[in-house]
Design an enzyme around this catalytic site. Structure first.
Site, PDB file in Angstrom:
ATOM      1  N   HIS A  21      -4.744 -50.174  19.480  1.00  8.60           N
ATOM      2  CA  HIS A  21      -4.539 -48.577  19.771  1.00  8.60           C
ATOM      3  C   HIS A  21      -3.295 -48.267  19.357  1.00  8.60           C
ATOM      4  O   HIS A  21      -2.015 -49.463  19.405  1.00  8.60           O
ATOM      5  CB  HIS A  21      -4.979 -48.613  21.043  1.00  8.60           C
ATOM      6  CG  HIS A  21      -4.437 -49.170  22.212  1.00  8.60           C
ATOM      7  ND1 HIS A  21      -4.923 -50.353  22.626  1.00  8.60           N
ATOM      8  CD2 HIS A  21      -3.445 -49.203  23.009  1.00  8.60           C
ATOM      9  CE1 HIS A  21      -4.219 -50.471  23.790  1.00  8.60           C
ATOM     10  NE2 HIS A  21      -3.140 -50.099  23.753  1.00  8.60           N
ATOM     11  N   HIS A  51       3.741 -47.043  22.688  1.00  8.51           N
ATOM     12  CA  HIS A  51       3.094 -48.218  22.080  1.00  8.51           C
ATOM     13  C   HIS A  51       2.299 -48.498  21.525  1.00  8.51           C
ATOM     14  O   HIS A  51       1.201 -47.608  21.017  1.00  8.51           O
ATOM     15  CB  HIS A  51       2.923 -49.321  23.500  1.00  8.51           C
ATOM     16  CG  HIS A  51       1.773 -49.364  24.019  1.00  8.51           C
ATOM     17  ND1 HIS A  51       2.044 -48.698  24.821  1.00  8.51           N
ATOM     18  CD2 HIS A  51       1.096 -50.018  23.888  1.00  8.51           C
ATOM     19  CE1 HIS A  51       0.227 -48.597  25.961  1.00  8.51           C
ATOM     20  NE2 HIS A  51       0.025 -49.873  24.905  1.00  8.51           N
ATOM     21  N   GLU A  71       1.741 -53.923  22.040  1.00  9.50           N
ATOM     22  CA  GLU A  71       0.987 -54.550  23.270  1.00  9.50           C
ATOM     23  C   GLU A  71       0.131 -56.054  22.494  1.00  9.50           C
ATOM     24  O   GLU A  71      -0.551 -55.357  21.257  1.00  9.50           O
ATOM     25  CB  GLU A  71       0.280 -53.512  24.232  1.00  9.50           C
ATOM     26  CG  GLU A  71      -0.403 -54.307  25.112  1.00  9.50           C
ATOM     27  CD  GLU A  71      -2.265 -53.184  25.983  1.00  9.50           C
ATOM     28  OE1 GLU A  71      -1.601 -52.464  24.816  1.00  9.50           O
ATOM     29  OE2 GLU A  71      -2.685 -54.165  26.251  1.00  9.50           O
TER      30      GLU A  71
END
Ligand code: CO
Length: 134
Positions: free
Chosen positions: A7, A79, A130
């Protein structure tokens, strides 16, 4: 080592307005808000055919995205999340190459119930990364 883009996370100052924009103007499939107290955020996931968008809104006074929204009052990309098969092996390889892992260096359980880690943006061209084990 890294797999799919899981994502892209966007911090938003108004979660309902952002969800409406994606639902109505962009015609996307928008999920329900989920509170993530361990991460200090409320999230909404938006499903796209090839990845997801994670809308992030602060939860609590010490939310890690309060400072980001102060600097970016209209919101912004916060992020990107890459999938890995083995988060400990990925972490150790990255640490050996000089990348810094945020927090205590141990994976936390993320919004999908899977282990996640964050890597220092200064080690990745100014982008908070991440990693999520899938
Ligand atoms: Co994320």
């Amino acid at each position: 080592m890294i797999g799919r883009l899981n994502h892209v996370a966007i911090a938003v100052p108004d979660l309902d307005a952002a969800a409406d924009l994606y639902r109505n103007a962009l015609g996307a499939k928008v999920g329900d808000p989920q509170d993530e107290p361990d991460h200090g955020v409320t999230v909404i996931f938006i499903e796209l055919p090839n990845t997801k968008i994670e809308l992030l809104y602060p939860l609590g006074d010490d939310s890690p995205i309060n400072g980001f929204l102060e600097k970016n009052p209209s919101g912004g990309i916060h992020h990107v999340c890459y999938e890995v098969e083995d988060i400990i092996a990925a972490r150790d390889k990255l640490k050996a190459s000089g990348a810094r892992v945020l927090g205590n260096g141990e994976p936390k359980i993320g919004a999908h119930g899977k282990p996640v880690l964050f890597l220092h943006p200064k080690d990745f061209q100014g982008t908070l990364v991440e990693l999520e084990q899938v």
